[in-house]
Design an enzyme around this catalytic site. Structure first.
Site, short mmCIF file in Angstrom:
data_model
loop_
_atom_site.label_atom_id
_atom_site.label_comp_id
_atom_site.label_asym_id
_atom_site.label_seq_id
_atom_site.Cartn_x
_atom_site.Cartn_y
_atom_site.Cartn_z
N CYS A 138 -8.48 -0.73 2.22
CA CYS A 138 -9.19 -1.71 3.04
C CYS A 138 -10.27 -0.96 3.82
CB CYS A 138 -8.23 -2.41 4.00
SG CYS A 138 -9.09 -3.44 5.21
N ASN A 149 -4.04 1.59 -2.23
CA ASN A 149 -3.48 0.46 -2.97
C ASN A 149 -2.43 0.99 -3.94
OD1 ASN A 149 -4.77 -1.96 -2.16
ND2 ASN A 149 -6.64 -1.40 -3.27
N HIS A 195 0.85 -1.19 0.00
CA HIS A 195 0.00 0.00 0.00
C HIS A 195 0.88 1.24 0.00
CE1 HIS A 195 -4.11 -1.68 1.56
NE2 HIS A 195 -3.74 -2.20 0.43
#
Ligand code: MG
Length: 328
Positions: free
Chosen positions: A256, A265, A225
């Protein structure tokens, strides 16, 4: 005819001792869109998957057969699977949290599933609603049943580097969780930097510890990430240790929905740009990918967070545009 870039790709300058090929595991339709505040129409998701495949991605995770009340954005899982060509040779895994999810996935004709667990107890309780041990046991049962049904299984581990409640995660705990997961028979094990706090030395230390514990590096994947801007340097660190599978999300969509501060991401475009510059073959057409992220951003109503897509999108030329006519 697809769009072409009027700017070139980075000059490929290979580094010694890096892999010559890597697999990109695209998580945008699932890990990306599950984080969207509003549900994206299933037809748009199906078109996204089609475009990602057309851009050359060979593993595109579709969705998750989770409880629709927990993740309403993915309530159309079965419908989406029905709209995707599962026989194209492209891997289209779906996430399954439990036996019920696996049953639904198998009924939908899915040929690969992904299971997931947490290295830390806090995240397991908060995100999965059960202890690490209970989640691991359920995961092992699902994996056994999936493998018996001839369906491939990928394993995800969350909170491999840091946890929002527990802080830094001891490497020994990662080794214990990954070793147990490996023994269940999953294929790749995706190491999730769920809150994006990993740094390159940490990544190398974790990968080395797992390899030392007997897990072949070929089975390891990194789910980086970019929350703190470390995703690409962490990928490079993993490459130096021989990792050849990397998770990424087109346009950098999603993170998330349950973890605190878990934005970011790694954008697939940014990953492809760096790998191309390292002379590593990904098989991905960057211009088609940028065009896809630009198209998706239109549907989501906000610009892409991908630096590469942002840089290249203005230079995408259509076949009938003046710029394109000057190209021969
Ligand atoms: Mg993610």
């Amino acid at each position: 005819m697809t769009s072409t870039l009027s700017l070139g790709l980075p000059m490929p300058v290979p580094e010694p001792d890096l892999p010559s090929q890597v697999r990109i595991y695209e998580v945008g339709p699932r890990d990306g869109l599950q984080a969207e505040p509003t549900a994206v129409p299933v037809e748009v998701k199906a078109e996204l998957v089609r475009r990602l495949v057309a851009a050359g991605l060979t593993a595109v995770e579709l969705t998750s057969f989770v409880n629709a009340r927990r993740v309403p954005q993915l309530a159309d899982a079965r419908q989406l699977v029905g709209l995707v060509d599962l026989g194209s040779g492209v891997r289209h895994p779906v996430l399954v949290p439990n036996a019920r999810g696996l049953e639904d996935a198998l009924a939908a004709g899915v040929r690969e599933v992904a299971v997931f667990g947490s290295v830390t107890e806090s995240f397991s309780q908060a995100n999965l609603g059960a202890s690490r041990a209970d989640v691991a046991a359920a995961q092992a049962a699902v994996t056994e049943e999936a493998l018996a049904a001839g369906v491939a299984v990928r394993g995800y581990l969350s909170m491999v580097f840091g946890d929002p409640w527990e802080g830094p995660v001891p490497v020994a705990e990662v080794v214990a969780a990954a070793t147990a997961l490996a023994e269940t028979g999953v294929g790749s094990i995706s190491l999730g930097d769920t809150i994006g706090v990993a740094t390159p030395g940490h990544v190398r230390a974790v990968v080395r510890a797992l390899v030392d514990a007997g897990i072949p590096v070929e089975r390891l994947a990194l789910h980086a990430h970019d929350t703190y801007g470390q995703a690409l340097t962490n990928v490079h660190a993993a490459l130096l240790e021989g990792v050849t599978e990397f998770d990424a999300s087109a346009g950098g969509v999603g993170g998330c929905p349950f973890a605190l501060s878990a934005t970011g991401n790694l954008a697939t475009e940014d990953l492809v740009w760096m790998l191309t510059g390292l002379g590593i073959d990904t098989g991905v057409d960057l211009s088609a990918l940028v065009a896809t992220s630009t198209w998706l951003a239109g549907h989501l109503g906000r610009p892409t967070v991908s630096r590469v897509a942002t840089a290249l999108a203005p230079h995408l030329t259509q076949p009938d545009s003046p710029q394109a006519r000057t190209e021969t």
